[in-house]
Scaffold this motif. Structure first.
Motif, mmCIF file in Angstrom:
data_model
loop_
_atom_site.group_PDB
_atom_site.id
_atom_site.type_symbol
_atom_site.label_atom_id
_atom_site.label_comp_id
_atom_site.label_asym_id
_atom_site.label_seq_id
_atom_site.Cartn_x
_atom_site.Cartn_y
_atom_site.Cartn_z
ATOM 1 N N LEU A 1 2.106 -10.022 -2.307
ATOM 2 C CA LEU A 1 1.542 -9.691 -0.999
ATOM 3 C C LEU A 1 2.584 -8.987 -0.130
ATOM 4 O O LEU A 1 2.316 -7.931 0.458
ATOM 5 C CB LEU A 1 1.066 -10.978 -0.318
ATOM 6 N N VAL A 2 3.784 -9.580 -0.079
ATOM 7 C CA VAL A 2 4.849 -8.978 0.728
ATOM 8 C C VAL A 2 5.163 -7.578 0.212
ATOM 9 O O VAL A 2 5.273 -6.618 0.972
ATOM 10 C CB VAL A 2 6.112 -9.867 0.693
ATOM 11 N N GLY B 1 3.217 -5.646 -1.467
ATOM 12 C CA GLY B 1 2.091 -4.766 -1.172
ATOM 13 C C GLY B 1 2.098 -4.288 0.268
ATOM 14 O O GLY B 1 1.876 -3.112 0.550
ATOM 15 N N VAL B 2 2.390 -5.224 1.195
ATOM 16 C CA VAL B 2 2.446 -4.838 2.608
ATOM 17 C C VAL B 2 3.549 -3.805 2.814
ATOM 18 O O VAL B 2 3.362 -2.814 3.522
ATOM 19 C CB VAL B 2 2.655 -6.079 3.503
ATOM 20 N N LEU C 1 2.326 -0.516 1.637
ATOM 21 C CA LEU C 1 1.339 0.030 2.563
ATOM 22 C C LEU C 1 2.006 0.618 3.798
ATOM 23 O O LEU C 1 1.703 1.735 4.210
ATOM 24 C CB LEU C 1 0.371 -1.059 3.010
ATOM 25 N N VAL C 2 2.908 -0.190 4.389
ATOM 26 C CA VAL C 2 3.552 0.273 5.618
ATOM 27 C C VAL C 2 4.270 1.580 5.358
ATOM 28 O O VAL C 2 4.125 2.544 6.114
ATOM 29 C CB VAL C 2 4.513 -0.797 6.169
ATOM 30 N N HIS D 1 1.794 4.401 4.956
ATOM 31 C CA HIS D 1 1.172 4.832 6.206
ATOM 32 C C HIS D 1 2.151 5.571 7.103
ATOM 33 O O HIS D 1 1.797 6.571 7.721
ATOM 34 C CB HIS D 1 0.572 3.637 6.946
ATOM 35 N N THR E 1 11.535 -2.516 0.447
ATOM 36 C CA THR E 1 10.624 -2.778 -0.671
ATOM 37 C C THR E 1 11.400 -3.239 -1.901
ATOM 38 O O THR E 1 11.018 -4.183 -2.584
ATOM 39 C CB THR E 1 9.820 -1.509 -0.989
ATOM 40 N N VAL F 1 -4.317 -7.192 -0.061
ATOM 41 C CA VAL F 1 -3.608 -6.023 0.466
ATOM 42 C C VAL F 1 -4.578 -4.855 0.673
ATOM 43 O O VAL F 1 -4.599 -4.224 1.735
ATOM 44 C CB VAL F 1 -2.467 -5.609 -0.493
ATOM 45 N N GLY G 1 -6.977 -5.640 3.492
ATOM 46 C CA GLY G 1 -6.282 -5.527 4.772
ATOM 47 C C GLY G 1 -6.070 -4.071 5.161
ATOM 48 O O GLY G 1 -6.205 -3.690 6.324
ATOM 49 N N ASN G 2 -5.759 -3.259 4.162
ATOM 50 C CA ASN G 2 -5.546 -1.836 4.415
ATOM 51 C C ASN G 2 -6.813 -1.184 4.956
ATOM 52 O O ASN G 2 -6.773 -0.431 5.933
ATOM 53 C CB ASN G 2 -5.104 -1.150 3.125
ATOM 54 N N PHE H 1 -7.277 -2.181 8.475
ATOM 55 C CA PHE H 1 -6.291 -1.536 9.355
ATOM 56 C C PHE H 1 -6.668 -0.089 9.633
ATOM 57 O O PHE H 1 -6.623 0.369 10.780
ATOM 58 C CB PHE H 1 -4.897 -1.598 8.702
#
Lengths: 294, 228
Positions: free
Chosen positions: A35-36, A38-39, A42-43, A46, A176, A238, A241-242, A245
């Protein structure tokens, strides 16, 4: 010796059922780490997407004087299109310019009533292939006879932006990688604890004449299954959530170019699951090996 | 069947467990290995299983020199030796039947063969009724029978028991010894390391006595003590 997949799968499933708590621990750890990770992915995706979007908007607007002729415009335009740094040139006529303003003020149409397109200035919007080149292009335009006040180019903004972009992306990538290392350590530790609790069993298996591979296979399958379950849960969270968002950002932050195309959902899903499975397999493989020396 | 040729085993620097041991055991023999704790019995068992390597000398089991067996072939070597331990060493998460079946699965035997063989062997050791019980639901004697069934299910030419009755009461021990005796009569070479004096005296089998790592006595129909 033939490979008895059915037996190994039954063994792995039974072990997970009997050591349910340990399995839950391993699955949860994998899920949290993925999860971490993946976030993080994503960040950074983005941020890169936003910066690319902003960079795309970097353009030079050159306004034509009021008395310019049609031929003059066409000539200038062809000339600018020939510059190597220029990606695209869009001509905006007086009428179009007025329409744009009308669109922006569409909530109060009365403001625009009776306005003549003549009050607007025709212009060309020059998109640059390379944002850094805006200075050079502006210089050439000045040489063409465009006065400084008729040129609009955010030169300083661009150079600052490029620097910041570099730092941010670099920092995100480093973060990452750190998360990835931390999750590998955390997960192999969780697996090692669960295997340590069963080292007596491994010893007995070896004494009965089981080869290393025979003892190891159910453990590795177990690690694979735990990695798969944990990573799948996390990856779905993830991706979900994306989606939320992106939807939220497009309504709450209309000026920030967050786009769903910045993230390749399927790729992220596959990468995260693959990482989880890999960690599960490698972690259990390495952890069992320490107890096989009987 | 099992030959120790001038074998010495030293732990660490100067802790001598076996001191120039020569011992030959023929196929089909039943041999007691007796001696006090620390006399080297367990070391001999572990050397035969290739859990340990001798410091000097050579060991031949089943016609194969152990020093010539590469690490990856050790599992196959162990499958030719059935093993029974004082603490049974059963897998706690498996029923009696599954414990016995595991020894067959290790050798890659078919499920059908396993389904036929396991109940037979459990009947043989007198545990037909307890097949589905887990080790902690069985008495010590019953667990040792499961362990013997597991050791014997692959019909290995050699069966080694390291203090098989060490955790059992005398009555139960008699049953275990009778079981080992029956296995021996089928033609299996049986080696029992023990300090169960009564048992050795009753059975009247070959007795090899160890003392401080040396063979001090080897009698064809011996007792535990020096007399006879």
């Amino acid at each position: 010796m033939r490979f008895n997949l059915g037996f190994f799968l039954r063994e792995a499933a039974k072990n997970m059922r009997l050591n349910a708590l340990m399995s839950v621990t391993a699955v949860t750890t994998t899920a949290v780490c993925v999860l971490v990770l993946g976030v993080g992915l994503l960040v950074s995706a983005h941020v890169e997407g936003i910066l690319r979007g902003v960079g795309k908007d970097v353009a030079i607007t050159a306004f034509f004087p009021e008395d310019v002729t049609r031929e003059q415009i066409d000539q200038d335009r062809r000339q600018v299109e020939g510059y190597p740094e220029v990606e695209e040139v869009v001509f905006v006529s007086e009428a179009e310019a007025l329409n744009r303003v009308k669109d922006m003020l569409s909530e109060q149409p009365e403001v625009m009533e009776g306005l003549d397109p003549d009050i607007m200035q025709a212009s060309m919007e020059i998109r640059l292939a390379d944002p850094e080149a805006s200075d050079a292009v502006a210089e050439r335009l000045r040489a063409e006879g465009f006065s400084e006040e008729n040129l609009n180019y955010p030169q300083q903004t661009i150079s600052q932006l490029n620097q910041v972009t570099g730092y941010v992306i670099w920092a995100l990538r480093a973060a990452t990688v750190l998360f990835l290392v931390a999750s590998v350590l955390l997960i192999s530790n969780a697996i090692r604890i669960s295997i340590f609790a069963r080292r007596k069993e491994i010893e007995v298996m070896k004494l009965v004449g089981a080869s290393d591979g025979f003892v190891r296979t159910p453990f590795v399958l177990e690690g694979l299954a735990q990695g798969l379950i944990g990573a799948t849960i996390a990856a779905l969270v993830v991706v979900w959530g994306n989606a939320i968002f992106v939807e939220w950002a497009s309504s709450a932050l209309p000026f920030v170019p967050v786009s769903s195309s910045a993230v390749n959902t399927l790729l992220v899903l596959l990468v995260l699951i693959a990482v989880g499975v890999l960690i599960g397999i490698v972690g259990s493989f390495v952890s069992v090996r320490r107890f096989l020396r009987v | 069947m099992i030959n120790f040729n001038n074998v010495t085993k030293v732990y660490g620097k100067d802790s001598v467990a076996l001191d120039h041991v020569d011992l030959g055991i023929d196929p089909g023999e039943f041999v007691f290995l007796v001696g006090a704790s620390g006399s080297g019995k367990s070391t001999m068992v572990r050397l035969i299983l290739k859990e340990l390597e001798p410091s000097a000398g050579s060991i031949t089991v089943n016609g194969v020199r152990l020093s010539g067996i590469p690490r990856r072939s050790v599992p196959r070597h162990r499958r030719s030796i059935g093993c029974v331990f004082q603490d049974f060493k059963l897998l706690p998460n498996k029923t009696a039947a599954e414990n016995v079946a595991y020894a067959m699965e290790v050798t890659g035997q078919k499920r059908r063969a396993i389904r036929v063989k396991v109940p037979q062997i459990l009947d043989l050791v007198g545990l037909g009724e307890q097949a589905e019980k887990y080790p902690d639901q069985l008495s010590g004697g019953e667990q040792q029978r499961v362990s013997i069934a597991r050791a014997f299910v692959g019909q290995p030419p050699i069966l080694i028991a390291d203090e098989p009755t060490g955790n059992l009461d005398p009555d139960t021990s008699v049953g275990i010894m009778q079981l080992l005796h029956r296995i021996n009569r089928i033609g299996t070479t049986v080696l029992v390391a023990t300090h169960d004096r009564e048992m050795v005296d009753v059975m009247r089998k070959r007795v090899v006595a160890l003392e401080d790592g040396r063979v001090v006595r080897d009698m064809v129909k011996g007792g535990y003590a020096n007399e006879v």
